[in-house]
Scaffold this motif. Structure first.
Motif, PDB file in Angstrom:
ATOM      1  N   ALA A  30       0.824  -1.205   0.000  1.00  0.00           N
ATOM      2  CA  ALA A  30       0.000   0.000   0.000  1.00  0.00           C
ATOM      3  C   ALA A  30       0.858   1.256   0.000  1.00  0.00           C
ATOM      4  O   ALA A  30       0.573   2.231  -0.712  1.00  0.00           O
ATOM      5  CB  ALA A  30      -0.932  -0.008   1.217  1.00  0.00           C
ATOM      6  N   CYS A  31       1.947   1.248   0.757  1.00  0.00           N
ATOM      7  CA  CYS A  31       2.841   2.408   0.818  1.00  0.00           C
ATOM      8  C   CYS A  31       3.509   2.651  -0.539  1.00  0.00           C
ATOM      9  O   CYS A  31       3.584   3.790  -1.010  1.00  0.00           O
ATOM     10  CB  CYS A  31       3.898   2.188   1.903  1.00  0.00           C
ATOM     11  SG  CYS A  31       5.068   3.552   2.077  1.00  0.00           S
ATOM     12  N   ILE A  32       3.981   1.590  -1.182  1.00  0.00           N
ATOM     13  CA  ILE A  32       4.627   1.730  -2.490  1.00  0.00           C
ATOM     14  C   ILE A  32       3.647   2.300  -3.508  1.00  0.00           C
ATOM     15  O   ILE A  32       3.977   3.205  -4.286  1.00  0.00           O
ATOM     16  CB  ILE A  32       5.179   0.376  -2.963  1.00  0.00           C
ATOM     17  CG1 ILE A  32       6.364  -0.047  -2.079  1.00  0.00           C
ATOM     18  CG2 ILE A  32       5.612   0.437  -4.418  1.00  0.00           C
ATOM     19  CD1 ILE A  32       6.907  -1.432  -2.393  1.00  0.00           C
ATOM     20  N   VAL A  33       2.434   1.769  -3.505  1.00  0.00           N
ATOM     21  CA  VAL A  33       1.429   2.223  -4.478  1.00  0.00           C
ATOM     22  C   VAL A  33       1.064   3.682  -4.235  1.00  0.00           C
ATOM     23  O   VAL A  33       0.973   4.479  -5.177  1.00  0.00           O
ATOM     24  CB  VAL A  33       0.182   1.328  -4.411  1.00  0.00           C
ATOM     25  CG1 VAL A  33      -0.938   1.905  -5.267  1.00  0.00           C
ATOM     26  CG2 VAL A  33       0.516  -0.078  -4.881  1.00  0.00           C
ATOM     27  N   ILE A  34       0.861   4.061  -2.974  1.00  0.00           N
ATOM     28  CA  ILE A  34       0.475   5.438  -2.666  1.00  0.00           C
ATOM     29  C   ILE A  34       1.576   6.414  -3.062  1.00  0.00           C
ATOM     30  O   ILE A  34       1.320   7.447  -3.706  1.00  0.00           O
ATOM     31  CB  ILE A  34       0.140   5.575  -1.168  1.00  0.00           C
ATOM     32  CG1 ILE A  34      -1.149   4.798  -0.848  1.00  0.00           C
ATOM     33  CG2 ILE A  34      -0.021   7.039  -0.778  1.00  0.00           C
ATOM     34  CD1 ILE A  34      -1.455   4.701   0.629  1.00  0.00           C
TER      35      ILE A  34
END
Length: 730
Positions: A30-34
C-alpha cells in the motif's frame, strides 16, 4: 537441561509469523502504491515494506529467527514485485481511455512488457524498489537478529535482600490464546483466499471473479490488520511487567530494561536477577535519585484512573512525569492483577472476541462483491490480451461493429510492388524507398511486408504505437476500425484487415493499417501526421491502399522458409531470387524477403537470419542487423572481416555514404584460398533502426558468360553500380 535450553532460546511460531509477514508486506504494498501515485519511487516505501514484513513476523510469530528472516525476505521480494506491477498498471490506467478496465490491464502486464521500452521502464522501477527495500531491510534484519547484550544476572539466590519488597505480575500466554486465535484465524483465512486467488488467475481464462477475490482479500487484509494491531499488541505484551512496590504501581518494559522480549522465556535464576534489579531501580526512584536505565524502562503510573473496562482489558489514564495525561491499555491476561483497587482481579483466560470473525468475512465478502460488480459495470474496449485465433473466437450470431471508413480514390494512381505484394497509392505522393509523402496533409507513409505471421502477430504490429505512447504524458486516446477478441475483420475472401490510430495531445496522430492474407503474409502501412484534424483524409487514403493489396508471394512458414527461394517472376527476374530470412525486428518471429542470386542450395546461418548463395561467379551474403546508421553497419562488417586476418587492403577511399537515403557502401579486398577477392559491402535502411547488409563478392574463377547479366540485374534491384565487379565480366 533440554527444558532449560528451550526457555533460554524460545522457538518462533512459523505459521503465525508467516501470516504476520504477509500482512505486514500488504502495508508495504500500500505504501509503495500510494507513493507511486504521488510520483515517487522512494526509499521510504522500501523501508516500510521491509520493516512491516519483518516486524509482522516477529509480532505474530513471537520472535524473529533465521527462518523467520528467510520467510520475511521471500514475502518482501514477491510483494515488492506485485506492488511494482500494481504501480505500472495504474500508470497505464491513467493514460488509457476511460473504458479500459484496470483489472484487465493488470492481467495483461506480461503483454505490455513484450515492448522493449516498456520492459526497460518496468525493470528500472523494479530495480529501484528492490534497492530501496534492501537499504531498509538489511539494517532491520541485523538489529532484529542481533543477540541482546547480556547483563550480569547476579547471584541465583542473592545474599542480601532487595531494598524494598514488591509483587510482580507477568502476562500469561495461555490466558491470551482464545483472543489471539479469534484474531489470527480470520487473517489466516483471508491470506489463503488472496494467495489462492492469485495462483488461480494463472490457470483459468475467465479471471474476473479471481481478480475480485485477490484485490478484495488484499484490501480487507490491510484494513483488518490495521484494525487488529492493538489487539495483537495486547496479546503479545510478554515484555511488560506490572509491579506493586513502595505503595505504588509500576510498569516495567523489559525490552528497555534488560533487552528481554519474553518474561517466560527466561530461566528462574534470570527472573530472580531481573526482579532484584527492578526493585533496586524502584527504590532509587522513590529516593529521588537519577534513573539508572533509559526512559520507559520503569514508569510510575501516577494517579492511575480507569476509564473503561471490557472482557479483555482495562483502559486507564495516568499522569506522566511532565504532568500530561496518558492513555494505557492493560490486558486481563495478568493473573490475580487489577490496576485500581476495588476492581475484580483477573481470574482466568480472556474470552475469544467473536465479533472479529464475522466482521472479517463480512468486510472481505463486501469488498470482493463490490470489486466484481465494479468490474462488470466497466465496458472493456479492445481486449489487451493476446487475441484469439478465429478457431477459438467466441461464436455468436452478432458481430461487433466495424466502423465505416470512406475510401478516397485518387485522380491518378500508381501501383507499387514490394516483397511480391502489390498495392496502389496516390500518384501525387512522393515516393522514396518504402516511404510516401503526402504534401497536402503533411503525412508520411511507410510500407512493410512480413511473412509467416498470424492474427496475434498482426495485432502486435497494429498496436505498436499504443505500446509506445500509452504511458507518455502526451497520450490522448486510441481508436480502431474493429475492436474484438479477434483483431482483424474480413476485407475480402482471402484477407482480413484493421486500422488502429493513436492520438496525442500535441496534435500528432499515428495510424497503422494492416491486411493479413490467409497464407500469413502481412502488409502494413503506417501513417504519421502532425495535424490530427485531417485524420479522416489519412484514413481514407489508407483504406484505399488496403483494398488494393494483392499478394503474389508464396506461403512461408518455419518449416519451409529455407526451401522457398525462387526466381522472382513478379519483378521479371532471370537470375535474382527472392529468399526469406527469419527476424524478430517486428517484435515477434516473422520472415522478410531478400534478393540474392538464385541457387539450388542456399546456405543459411545464424539460425536462419543470414543467407549466402553463389551463381555465375557472383556470391552474395545477406543478413538483417540493427545499427545507428548504414555507415556504422558497413564499418562494423569491415571490422569483422579484418578481425579474421584475411583483409589485407582497406578500400577506405572507395567508401560512400548517402545520409539522405541512409545507405552506405565500401570496397574491401581480401584473400581466400590463395585467391584475391574483391567485395562490396552495402547496407541500406529497410526498417526503422534495422538494415539489410549485403556482402557482394566476385569469384573470378567461376565467372561465366551470364555473369554480366546477373550482376546488372542485382545492381538494378539494389540501386547500386559496382564498377570493380563489372570489370570481372569484361
Amino acid at each position: 537441561m533440554d527444558l532449560e535450553w528451550e526457555r533460554e532460546n524460545p522457538r518462533d511460531n512459523v505459521i503465525a509469523g508467516t501470516v504476520g509477514a504477509f500482512l505486514g508486506s500488504l502495508i508495504g504494498v500500500a505504501c509503495i502504491v500510494i507513493l507511486s501515485k504521488l510520483g515517487y519511487v522512494s526509499a521510504v516505501s522500501g523501508l516500510v515494506m521491509a520493516v512491516c514484513a519483518i516486524k509482522g513476523y516477529a509480532l505474530l510469530g513471537g520472535k524473529l529467527t533465521k527462518r523467520g528472516a528467510v520467510i520475511s525476505g521471500l514475502f518482501i521480494l514477491v510483494m515488492t514485485y506485485i506492488a511494482t506491477k500494481l504501480c505500472f498498471a495504474l500508470a497505464v490506467m491513467e493514460v488509457a481511455t476511460e473504458e479500459v478496465s484496470f483489472f484487465l490491464i493488470y492481467q495483461s502486464i506480461g503483454l505490455f512488457l513484450e515492448d522493449s521500452e516498456l520492459r526497460r521502464i518496468f525493470l528500472g522501477e523494479l530495480a529501484l524498489q528492490y534497492l530501496f527495500t534492501l537499504v531498509g531491510g538489511i539494517p532491520t534484519l541485523i538489529s532484529s537478529l542481533r543477540k541482546p547484550v547480556k547483563r550480569p544476572e547476579g547471584p541465583a539466590e542473592p545474599d542480601e535482600q532487595p531494598p524494598i519488597q514488591g509483587e510482580f505480575y507477568a502476562l500469561r500466554k495461555d490466558w491470551m490464546r482464545p483472543l489471539r486465535l479469534s484474531v489470527f484465524v480470520p487473517l489466516l483465512v483471508i491470506m489463503a483466499i488472496s494467495v489462492g486467488g492469485f495462483i488461480a488467475t494463472a490457470f483459468i481464462q475467465e479471471t474476473r471473479w479471481m481478480t475480485a477475490i485477490v484485490l478484495g482479500g488484499f484490501i480487507s487484509g490491510v484494513f483488518l490488520l490495521c484494525w487488529s494491531i492493538p489487539t495483537l499488541q495486547l496479546c503479545n505484551a510478554f515484555h511488560i511487567l506490572f509491579v506493586r512496590a513502595g505503595g505504588k504501581l509500576w510498569r516495567v518494559d523489559l525490552q528497555h530494561f534488560c533487552s528481554v522480549q519474553n518474561w517466560w522465556s527466561q530461566s528462574s535464576s534470570k527472573q530472580a536477577a531481573i526482579k532484584w534489579d527492578v526493585l533496586c531501580e524502584i527504590s532509587c526512584l522513590l529516593d529521588g535519585e537519577t534513573p539508572s536505565y533509559g526512559p520507559g524502562a520503569v514508569t510510575e503510573l501516577k494517579d492511575l484512573q480507569m476509564e473503561k473496562e471490557d472482557s479483555w482489558s482495562w483502559k486507564c489514564f495516568y499522569e506522566s512525569e511532565d504532568g500530561k495525561r496518558k492513555k494505557l491499555r492493560i490486558s486481563k491476561g495478568y493473573p490475580d492483577f487489577c490496576p485500581v483497587s476495588g476492581l475484580e482481579r483477573s481470574q482466568g483466560p480472556t474470552p475469544a472476541r467473536w465479533i472479529f470473525i464475522p466482521l472479517s468475512f463480512v468486510v472481505t465478502a463486501a469488498l470482493i462483491a463490490g470489486i466484481w460488480a465494479l468490474d462488470m459495470s466497466v465496458y472493456v474496449g479492445p481486449t489487451w490480451n493476446r487475441p484469439q485465433t478465429s478457431d477459438s473466437a467466441p461464436k455468436g450470431s452478432t458481430q461487433p461493429e466495424v466502423k465505416s471508413i470512406p475510401t478516397r480514390v485518387p485522380e491518378k494512381i500508381t501501383e507499387y510492388e514490394m516483397s511480391e505484394v502489390w498495392f496502389r497509392v496516390d500518384s501525387g505522393f512522393k515516393y522514396s524507398r518504402r516511404t510516401f509523402l503526402d504534401g497536402n496533409t503533411g503525412t508520411l507513409y511507410r510500407a512493410y511486408v512480413q511473412y509467416g505471421v498470424d492474427a496475434s502477430d498482426a495485432w502486435n504490429t497494429l498496436s505498436q504505437h499504443i505500446s509506445e505512447y500509452r504511458i507518455s504524458p502526451l497520450y490522448d486516446r486510441f481508436d480502431a476500425v474493429y475492436l474484438d477478441q479477434e483483431p482483424l475483420t474480413p476485407l475480402n475472401e482471402t484477407s482480413r484487415y484493421n486500422i488502429v490510430s493513436v492520438y496525442l495531445t500535441d496534435g500528432q496522430a499515428f495510424h497503422t493499417a494492416a491486411v493479413l492474407s490467409d497464407d500469413g503474409t502481412l502488409f502494413t502501412m503506417e501513417a504519421e501526421q502532425n495535424a490530427s484534424d485531417k485524420s479522416e483524409d489519412v484514413l481514407a487514403n489508407l483504406m484505399f491502399t488496403l483494398e488494393s493489396v494483392r499478394f503474389d508471394g508464396p506461403v512461408v512458414t518455419e518449416e519451409n522458409y529455407q526451401s522457398q527461394i525462387h526466381v522472382s517472376e513478379v519483378r521479371d527476374c532471370s537470375y535474382m531470387a527472392a529468399a526469406y530470412l527469419k527476424t524478430d525486428l517486428f517484435g515477434h518471429d516473422a520472415f522478410v524477403d531478400v534478393y540474392v542470386p538464385y541457387s539450388d542450395s542456399p546456405i543459411y546461418s545464424a539460425g536462419g537470419r543470414a543467407i549466402r548463395t553463389e551463381a555465375h561467379g557472383l556470391r552474395v551474403y545477406a543478413t538483417i542487423v540493427p545499427g545507428e546508421n548504414a555507415k556504422a553497419v558497413v564499418d562494423a562488417r569491415q571490422q569483422e572481416l579484418a578481425a579474421t586476418g584475411q583483409v589485407y587492403e582497406d578500400g577506405v577511399d572507395d567508401e560512400m555514404y548517402r545520409e539522405d537515403l541512409d545507405a552506405a557502401c565500401k570496397l574491401t579486398v581480401y584473400e581466400e584460398n590463395g585467391q584475391k577477392r574483391q567485395a562490396v559491402l552495402y547496407a541500406d535502411s529497410k526498417w526503422e533502426g534495422y538494415y539489410l547488409l549485403r556482402e557482394i563478392t566476385g569469384l573470378p574463377e567461376l565467372v561465366d558468360e551470364e555473369y554480366p547479366a546477373a550482376l546488372k540485374e542485382l545492381e538494378g534491384i539494389i540501386g547500386l553500380t559496382m564498377p570493380v565487379l563489372e570489370e570481372l565480366g569484361g
